[in-house]
Design a protein around this motif. Sequence first.
Motif, PDB file in Angstrom:
ATOM      1  N   ILE A  56     -52.594 -27.032  54.979  1.00  0.00           N
ATOM      2  CA  ILE A  56     -53.299 -27.847  55.962  1.00  0.00           C
ATOM      3  C   ILE A  56     -53.820 -26.964  57.092  1.00  0.00           C
ATOM      4  O   ILE A  56     -53.054 -26.170  57.660  1.00  0.00           O
ATOM      5  CB  ILE A  56     -52.341 -28.943  56.492  1.00  0.00           C
ATOM      6  CG1 ILE A  56     -51.965 -29.856  55.312  1.00  0.00           C
ATOM      7  CG2 ILE A  56     -52.954 -29.723  57.648  1.00  0.00           C
ATOM      8  CD1 ILE A  56     -50.665 -30.563  55.458  1.00  0.00           C
ATOM      9  N   GLY A  57     -55.110 -27.095  57.366  1.00  0.00           N
ATOM     10  CA  GLY A  57     -55.710 -26.262  58.405  1.00  0.00           C
ATOM     11  C   GLY A  57     -56.345 -25.002  57.839  1.00  0.00           C
ATOM     12  O   GLY A  57     -56.513 -24.001  58.553  1.00  0.00           O
ATOM     13  N   LEU A  58     -56.736 -25.053  56.569  1.00  0.00           N
ATOM     14  CA  LEU A  58     -57.433 -23.907  55.954  1.00  0.00           C
ATOM     15  C   LEU A  58     -58.828 -23.757  56.566  1.00  0.00           C
ATOM     16  O   LEU A  58     -59.423 -24.759  57.000  1.00  0.00           O
ATOM     17  CB  LEU A  58     -57.602 -24.170  54.447  1.00  0.00           C
ATOM     18  CG  LEU A  58     -56.362 -24.066  53.574  1.00  0.00           C
ATOM     19  CD1 LEU A  58     -56.593 -24.792  52.243  1.00  0.00           C
ATOM     20  CD2 LEU A  58     -56.015 -22.600  53.328  1.00  0.00           C
ATOM     21  N   PRO A  59     -59.354 -22.548  56.581  1.00  0.00           N
ATOM     22  CA  PRO A  59     -60.744 -22.429  57.012  1.00  0.00           C
ATOM     23  C   PRO A  59     -61.631 -23.275  56.087  1.00  0.00           C
ATOM     24  O   PRO A  59     -61.320 -23.389  54.894  1.00  0.00           O
ATOM     25  CB  PRO A  59     -61.052 -20.935  56.861  1.00  0.00           C
ATOM     26  CG  PRO A  59     -59.941 -20.358  56.054  1.00  0.00           C
ATOM     27  CD  PRO A  59     -58.777 -21.271  56.189  1.00  0.00           C
ATOM     28  N   PHE A  60     -62.645 -23.852  56.597  1.00  0.00           N
ATOM     29  CA  PHE A  60     -63.624 -24.716  55.885  1.00  0.00           C
ATOM     30  C   PHE A  60     -63.081 -26.109  55.554  1.00  0.00           C
ATOM     31  O   PHE A  60     -63.808 -26.948  55.066  1.00  0.00           O
ATOM     32  CB  PHE A  60     -64.128 -24.095  54.564  1.00  0.00           C
ATOM     33  CG  PHE A  60     -64.448 -22.640  54.630  1.00  0.00           C
ATOM     34  CD1 PHE A  60     -65.586 -22.211  55.322  1.00  0.00           C
ATOM     35  CD2 PHE A  60     -63.632 -21.693  54.031  1.00  0.00           C
ATOM     36  CE1 PHE A  60     -65.892 -20.859  55.384  1.00  0.00           C
ATOM     37  CE2 PHE A  60     -63.932 -20.344  54.093  1.00  0.00           C
ATOM     38  CZ  PHE A  60     -65.065 -19.922  54.767  1.00  0.00           C
ATOM     39  N   GLN A  61     -61.798 -26.360  55.773  1.00  0.00           N
ATOM     40  CA  GLN A  61     -61.223 -27.655  55.359  1.00  0.00           C
ATOM     41  C   GLN A  61     -61.594 -28.739  56.380  1.00  0.00           C
ATOM     42  O   GLN A  61     -61.534 -28.515  57.583  1.00  0.00           O
ATOM     43  CB  GLN A  61     -59.701 -27.515  55.303  1.00  0.00           C
ATOM     44  CG  GLN A  61     -58.966 -28.634  54.628  1.00  0.00           C
ATOM     45  CD  GLN A  61     -57.461 -28.326  54.618  1.00  0.00           C
ATOM     46  OE1 GLN A  61     -56.898 -27.876  55.612  1.00  0.00           O
ATOM     47  NE2 GLN A  61     -56.815 -28.563  53.487  1.00  0.00           N
ATOM     48  N   THR A  62     -61.962 -29.914  55.859  1.00  0.00           N
ATOM     49  CA  THR A  62     -62.320 -31.021  56.747  1.00  0.00           C
ATOM     50  C   THR A  62     -61.269 -32.138  56.635  1.00  0.00           C
ATOM     51  O   THR A  62     -60.455 -32.138  55.706  1.00  0.00           O
ATOM     52  CB  THR A  62     -63.681 -31.618  56.339  1.00  0.00           C
ATOM     53  OG1 THR A  62     -63.532 -32.156  55.006  1.00  0.00           O
ATOM     54  CG2 THR A  62     -64.788 -30.584  56.356  1.00  0.00           C
ATOM     55  N   LEU A  63     -61.352 -33.093  57.549  1.00  0.00           N
ATOM     56  CA  LEU A  63     -60.439 -34.245  57.472  1.00  0.00           C
ATOM     57  C   LEU A  63     -60.696 -35.025  56.185  1.00  0.00           C
ATOM     58  O   LEU A  63     -59.786 -35.592  55.584  1.00  0.00           O
ATOM     59  CB  LEU A  63     -60.604 -35.157  58.683  1.00  0.00           C
ATOM     60  CG  LEU A  63     -60.119 -34.589  60.023  1.00  0.00           C
ATOM     61  CD1 LEU A  63     -60.268 -35.633  61.122  1.00  0.00           C
ATOM     62  CD2 LEU A  63     -58.666 -34.116  59.943  1.00  0.00           C
ATOM     63  N   GLU A  64     -61.952 -35.026  55.762  1.00  0.00           N
ATOM     64  CA  GLU A  64     -62.275 -35.711  54.516  1.00  0.00           C
ATOM     65  C   GLU A  64     -61.559 -35.045  53.329  1.00  0.00           C
ATOM     66  O   GLU A  64     -61.060 -35.726  52.427  1.00  0.00           O
ATOM     67  CB  GLU A  64     -63.792 -35.709  54.305  1.00  0.00           C
ATOM     68  CG  GLU A  64     -64.173 -36.686  53.245  1.00  0.00           C
ATOM     69  CD  GLU A  64     -65.670 -36.724  52.972  1.00  0.00           C
ATOM     70  OE1 GLU A  64     -66.453 -36.157  53.758  1.00  0.00           O
ATOM     71  OE2 GLU A  64     -66.026 -37.325  51.941  1.00  0.00           O
ATOM     72  N   ASP A  65     -61.510 -33.718  53.363  1.00  0.00           N
ATOM     73  CA  ASP A  65     -60.769 -33.011  52.300  1.00  0.00           C
ATOM     74  C   ASP A  65     -59.313 -33.450  52.284  1.00  0.00           C
ATOM     75  O   ASP A  65     -58.732 -33.715  51.221  1.00  0.00           O
ATOM     76  CB  ASP A  65     -60.790 -31.491  52.536  1.00  0.00           C
ATOM     77  CG  ASP A  65     -62.177 -30.897  52.361  1.00  0.00           C
ATOM     78  OD1 ASP A  65     -62.968 -31.477  51.601  1.00  0.00           O
ATOM     79  OD2 ASP A  65     -62.456 -29.859  53.000  1.00  0.00           O
ATOM     80  N   LEU A  66     -58.715 -33.508  53.475  1.00  0.00           N
ATOM     81  CA  LEU A  66     -57.286 -33.864  53.548  1.00  0.00           C
ATOM     82  C   LEU A  66     -57.065 -35.304  53.079  1.00  0.00           C
ATOM     83  O   LEU A  66     -56.086 -35.601  52.385  1.00  0.00           O
ATOM     84  CB  LEU A  66     -56.759 -33.669  54.973  1.00  0.00           C
ATOM     85  CG  LEU A  66     -56.665 -32.197  55.418  1.00  0.00           C
ATOM     86  CD1 LEU A  66     -56.298 -32.101  56.897  1.00  0.00           C
ATOM     87  CD2 LEU A  66     -55.636 -31.434  54.586  1.00  0.00           C
ATOM     88  N   ALA A  67     -57.999 -36.187  53.451  1.00  0.00           N
ATOM     89  CA  ALA A  67     -57.899 -37.581  52.985  1.00  0.00           C
ATOM     90  C   ALA A  67     -57.980 -37.596  51.451  1.00  0.00           C
ATOM     91  O   ALA A  67     -57.235 -38.314  50.774  1.00  0.00           O
ATOM     92  CB  ALA A  67     -59.011 -38.418  53.598  1.00  0.00           C
ATOM     93  N   GLY A  68     -58.859 -36.769  50.901  1.00  0.00           N
ATOM     94  CA  GLY A  68     -58.985 -36.660  49.441  1.00  0.00           C
ATOM     95  C   GLY A  68     -57.689 -36.148  48.810  1.00  0.00           C
ATOM     96  O   GLY A  68     -57.275 -36.604  47.740  1.00  0.00           O
TER      97      GLY A  68
END
Length: 373
Positions: free
Chosen positions: A205-217
């Motif tokens: 969690i908190g990777l470069p390029f990662q978005t909240l949408e990615d985490l929701a996915g």
Amino acid sequence: MDISIKELFTRENFSKNDLIRLLQVEGEERTLLFQKSAEIKEKYIGNKVWFRGLIEFSNICGKDCLYCGIRKGNKNLVRYNLTDDEILAAAKFANENRYGSIALQSGELESPAVADRIENLLHKIKELSYGKLGITLSVGEQKPEVYLRWFDAGAHRYLLRVESTNKELYGKIHPKNEKHDFQRRLDCLKSLQYIGYQTGTGVMIGLPFQTLEDLAGDLLFMKNFDIDMCGMGPYIEHADTPLIQHADKLLPLNERFDLTLKMIAIIRIMMKDINIVAATALQAIDPIGREKAIKIGANIIMPNITPGRYRDSYRLYDNKPCTDDSAEDCQSCLEARVSLADAEVIYGEWGDSKHYDERRKGLTVQRRNGKKK
Ligand code: 5AD
Ligand code: FES
């Protein structure tokens, strides 16, 4: 107007937008989120924590993940491989101290010799503990037949973090070659589940390029896949890895930490009876990071029982905690920490995923009724 968070909690299933909304809560709403997840943990699991004595038995890795400190390409690192006797001694320590389970973890290597070695170790660990020690494996991608042999030899839980379920992001944090293939990782998870392991995954969690949408996915993936165990932690940069070049794109550490707590709380609300690990990486950011995770939903801790002299070499990320401690130190420190979180360590039990039992019951009923899996 935005739907209230209390109304959100009455939903059976969260949409991607609901999840993005939950990942953004602040202040009063954040408190409500954590209260809700703590309530669910109390109701479905109790205020309990089970140990998995963690044996990081080798830092030799055949892969080159761009974030990982023990990647093959990192030459600034002494490589080690515990002897079988050292591994068995650590397992014996866990058994004598009534840890219900151990977790065997290493870099990812695939070979007939590795398959044989682990199979043999599994038999020996079962033997020395008279079948009492539960065993989780976390040794990466392998052929289905190898997973099956290890299952038959007594491993019953397997942790394979998918790292990110967004294929594009996965591609950015791994080299582009067949050794780092997103689809293979998913296929491995499927075969573990099919064979009958309690199957665990998770993401950073908190990777470069990662978005909240990615985490929701990621959260939706775990729910749809029907995982039994979850282990996720904050991404922490490592100076000797290629991903360090994107350090300027990272959220501050405290925000990565906060997002991780929110991810843990949300997955607890979505999947009430799974096992959730309080990841060690949380403690690299906050000295009481793991306690905070236990309070809001986690129920598994992995005390490090790797012989002390090797620990510094299993440095996945910078500032990894507890690398100087002995196994005894880790136990008493963690016990005190768990009680600080108003929870209790349960000794002498496997602490299996309740979700797994329920899932298996469902499968049996479906099969009896002649339905396909
Ligand atoms: N920061 C946080 N976690 C990491 N891991 C590897 N490198 C890092 C890092 N830099 C995690 C991965 C892997 C697990 C063993 O450690 O998620 O699956
Ligand atoms: Fe070892 Fe990724 S670097 S598995």
